[in-house]
Design a protein around this motif. Structure first.
Motif, mmCIF file in Angstrom:
data_model
loop_
_atom_site.group_PDB
_atom_site.id
_atom_site.type_symbol
_atom_site.label_atom_id
_atom_site.label_comp_id
_atom_site.label_asym_id
_atom_site.label_seq_id
_atom_site.Cartn_x
_atom_site.Cartn_y
_atom_site.Cartn_z
ATOM 1 N N THR A 72 34.931 -89.977 -35.131
ATOM 2 C CA THR A 72 34.978 -88.808 -36.000
ATOM 3 C C THR A 72 35.447 -89.321 -37.411
ATOM 4 O OG1 THR A 72 36.991 -88.281 -35.127
ATOM 5 C CG2 THR A 72 35.114 -87.015 -34.088
ATOM 6 N N THR A 73 35.904 -90.795 -37.387
ATOM 7 C CA THR A 73 36.511 -91.199 -38.580
ATOM 8 C C THR A 73 35.692 -91.025 -39.794
ATOM 9 O OG1 THR A 73 35.937 -93.461 -37.920
ATOM 10 C CG2 THR A 73 37.914 -92.853 -37.037
ATOM 11 N N CYS A 77 43.583 -86.621 -29.585
ATOM 12 C CA CYS A 77 43.425 -86.893 -31.025
ATOM 13 C C CYS A 77 43.761 -88.481 -31.100
ATOM 14 C CB CYS A 77 44.183 -86.258 -31.951
ATOM 15 S SG CYS A 77 44.082 -86.498 -33.744
ATOM 16 N N LYS A 123 38.673 -84.732 -45.832
ATOM 17 C CA LYS A 123 38.732 -83.268 -45.698
ATOM 18 C C LYS A 123 38.150 -82.452 -46.739
ATOM 19 C CE LYS A 123 41.805 -81.291 -43.526
ATOM 20 N NZ LYS A 123 43.222 -80.439 -43.026
ATOM 21 N N GLN A 174 39.145 -76.676 -38.026
ATOM 22 C CA GLN A 174 38.578 -77.788 -37.842
ATOM 23 C C GLN A 174 36.966 -77.713 -37.905
ATOM 24 O OE1 GLN A 174 36.755 -78.934 -34.903
ATOM 25 N NE2 GLN A 174 36.364 -76.799 -34.319
ATOM 26 N N ASN A 221 36.621 -87.913 -41.723
ATOM 27 C CA ASN A 221 37.856 -87.462 -41.967
ATOM 28 C C ASN A 221 38.054 -87.070 -43.252
ATOM 29 O OD1 ASN A 221 38.394 -88.010 -39.405
ATOM 30 N ND2 ASN A 221 39.793 -89.976 -39.736
ATOM 31 N N TRP A 257 35.496 -80.748 -45.032
ATOM 32 C CA TRP A 257 35.748 -79.711 -43.852
ATOM 33 C C TRP A 257 35.745 -78.391 -44.661
ATOM 34 C CZ3 TRP A 257 40.053 -80.860 -39.972
ATOM 35 C CH2 TRP A 257 39.852 -82.325 -39.355
ATOM 36 N N GLN A 266 43.734 -81.589 -37.151
ATOM 37 C CA GLN A 266 43.824 -82.435 -38.277
ATOM 38 C C GLN A 266 42.962 -83.670 -37.988
ATOM 39 O OE1 GLN A 266 45.432 -81.691 -41.050
ATOM 40 N NE2 GLN A 266 45.891 -79.688 -40.370
ATOM 41 N N PRO A 267 42.285 -84.245 -39.300
ATOM 42 C CA PRO A 267 41.687 -85.449 -38.839
ATOM 43 C C PRO A 267 42.276 -86.583 -38.030
ATOM 44 C CG PRO A 267 41.818 -84.997 -41.132
ATOM 45 C CD PRO A 267 42.532 -84.058 -40.422
ATOM 46 N N CYS A 268 41.535 -87.279 -37.258
ATOM 47 C CA CYS A 268 42.192 -88.161 -36.115
ATOM 48 C C CYS A 268 41.795 -89.586 -36.635
ATOM 49 C CB CYS A 268 41.758 -87.896 -34.872
ATOM 50 S SG CYS A 268 41.998 -86.204 -34.018
ATOM 51 N N ARG A 269 42.976 -90.480 -36.789
ATOM 52 C CA ARG A 269 42.993 -91.746 -37.067
ATOM 53 C C ARG A 269 41.736 -92.788 -36.172
ATOM 54 N NH1 ARG A 269 48.095 -96.088 -37.574
ATOM 55 N NH2 ARG A 269 46.701 -97.893 -38.405
#
Length: 338
Positions: free
Chosen positions: A242-243, A162, A248, A257, A246, A251, A179-182
Motif C-alpha cells: 500500500t506504500t 499495519c 494523503k 481510510q 501513502n 485519501w 493511517q498510512p503504513c510504512r
C-alpha cells in the motif's frame, strides 16, 4: 520486541526440537472473478479474487470429478506436491476522485525465495510443538471458507497488521489501519481446524468445521464433541504494498481510510474472507503432519520442493475478459460494465 516475535519463533523452532509445521510461499496463479466454492459455475463470479496454488483451478471444481491433485500440472507453491487452491478477495485503493486501483502484493519475510502472492501455514499447535493430539489431514474434495463479505464484525483470527516492514506482526487489528503504513498492510486469515469427521463441505462451507482459533497463532482450544477431529490449522498471510498510496492528498478529504475489498463491503473491513480447496497429492500432507520437520526443512526430508522460478512459471489464463488493473471507474463486478 513484539514486532519481531514471529521471526524469533521461526528461528528458535528451526534450531530446537520441534514437531511438524509448514510455512511456505505461493506465488500468484491468477487474479480474476472466479469462485468455485461459493459461486460454482458462475463466470464471472461477483468479485475479483487473488488465487494461488494448482493450475486446475476453474469455475466449477466439482468435488467428485475435478480434484486438483489429479488435474493440475503445476503449482505456484513451494512444496511441489501441493496442488491445493487458496484465494481471498483483492484489495483496492479508492482515490479521492472516486477511481480504484488494485493493490499489489509483495514477498513475505524468511521464505524460500522471492515470491509475490501469499504465505500459507499448516500448523498443529503453535510454532514450537504439535502437542499430544493426532492431526488428521484433509481428504480429497474437502473445501471450506472463513469470514463473510456481509459480516459487520470481524471474526477472531481475521486480522490486519499495519506493517513497519515484512517482519512486523503486532498489533493485530480487527479493522483497516486508519493511517498510512510504512511497510504496507498485512491481512491474516486463520481457518477453523476442528472437523465433524463426516462432511467434505456444507451448504454454508463452514458448518462442517468449528473454530477454536485464537489470534496471533496462539494454541487453539480443544475441539468440541460435535467436531472432534483435529485437522491442520490453515492460515494465510498476504502482504499488500500500500506504500504507493501513502500520499494523503489521494485519501478522502475527511481523513478516513481509503482501502476497500473487491466486493466493496463494510468501511471497517469486517467482510474480509478467504477460501480453501484441498489438493495435496496422495498422502503427502498426512506424512508431513506425522513427521518432525519444521517449515522449509520439511522439503529436505518429507516433501518435494521447487524453485521460485518454477513457482512463478505456473500460471492460469483468465477466463473473464475484463480489466482488473490500472485506474478503474468502479470495482469489477460492482457496477463496472463488462
Amino acid at each position: 520486541m513484539k514486532t519481531n516475535s514471529l521471526a524469533l519463533a521461526v528461528v528458535s523452532s528451526l534450531i530446537g526440537p520441534c514437531k511438524a509445521a509448514l510455512r511456505f510461499g505461493c506465488s500468484s496463479l491468477s487474479v480474476q472473478r472466479l469462485d468455485p466454492v461459493v459461486q460454482p459455475g458462475m463466470m464471472p463470479s461477483s468479485h475479483v479474487h487473488q488465487i494461488v496454488g494448482g493450475n486446475a483451478f476453474n469455475a466449477t471444481m466439482n468435488s467428485a470429478v475435478e480434484l486438483p491433485a489429479k488435474l493440475a500440472t503445476c503449482t505456484t507453491c513451494f512444496f511441489a506436491e501441493d496442488f491445493s487452491n487458496y484465494w481471498t478477495a483483492v484489495m483496492y485503493f479508492k482515490h479521492r476522485n472516486g477511481t480504484y486501483h488494485r493493490v499489489p502484493q509483495y514477498a513475505n519475510a524468511m521464505l524460500e525465495g522471492s515470491t509475490q502472492g501469499m504465505t500459507i501455514y499448516y500448523t498443529q499447535q503453535d510454532f514450537n510443538s504439535n502437542g499430544n493430539q493426532k492431526i488428521t489431514a484433509f481428504k480429497p474434495g474437502f473445501r471450506m471458507t472463513v469470514g463473510s463479505p456481509t459480516a459487520t464484525n470481524t471474526a477472531t483470527g481475521l486480522r490486519y497488521v499495519c506493517l513497519q516492514n515484512s517482519l512486523t506482526r503486532f498489533p493485530e487489528l480487527p479493522e483497516w489501519p486508519k493511517q498510512p503504513c510504512r511497510g504496507g498492510i498485512m491481512t491474516v486469515h486463520h481457518f477453523p481446524a476442528c472437523w465433524d469427521g463426516k462432511n467434505l463441505d456444507s451448504p454454508d462451507h463452514q458448518s462442517h468445521m468449528y473454530a477454536t482459533t485464537r489470534d496471533a497463532f496462539a494454541p487453539a482450544g480443544p475441539c468440541p464433541a460435535s467436531h472432534p477431529v483435529r485437522m491442520p490449522q490453515v492460515a494465510y498471510e498476504t502482504l499488500w504494498n500500500t506504500t504507493m498510496f501513502n500520499d494523503k492528498s489521494m485519501w478522502p478529504e475527511d481523513g478516513s481510510q481509503p482501502f476497500v475489498w473487491s466486493f466493496g463491503g463494510s468501511a471497517t473491513g469486517a467482510g474480509t474472507h478467504a477460501d480453501y480447496l484441498f489438493g495435496w497429492k496422495d498422502d503427502t500432507l498426512q506424512r508431513a503432519m506425522d513427521s518432525s520437520c519444521m517449515f522449509d526443512a520439511c522439503g529436505q526430508s518429507v516433501l518435494k520442493t521447487q524453485t521460485p522460478a518454477q513457482m512463478n512459471a505456473c500460471k492460469l489464463k483468465s477466463t473473464v475478459n475484463e480489466n482488473v488493473d490500472g485506474w478503474l471507474t468502479a470495482l469489477p463486478g460492482q457496477g463496472m460494465p463488462m
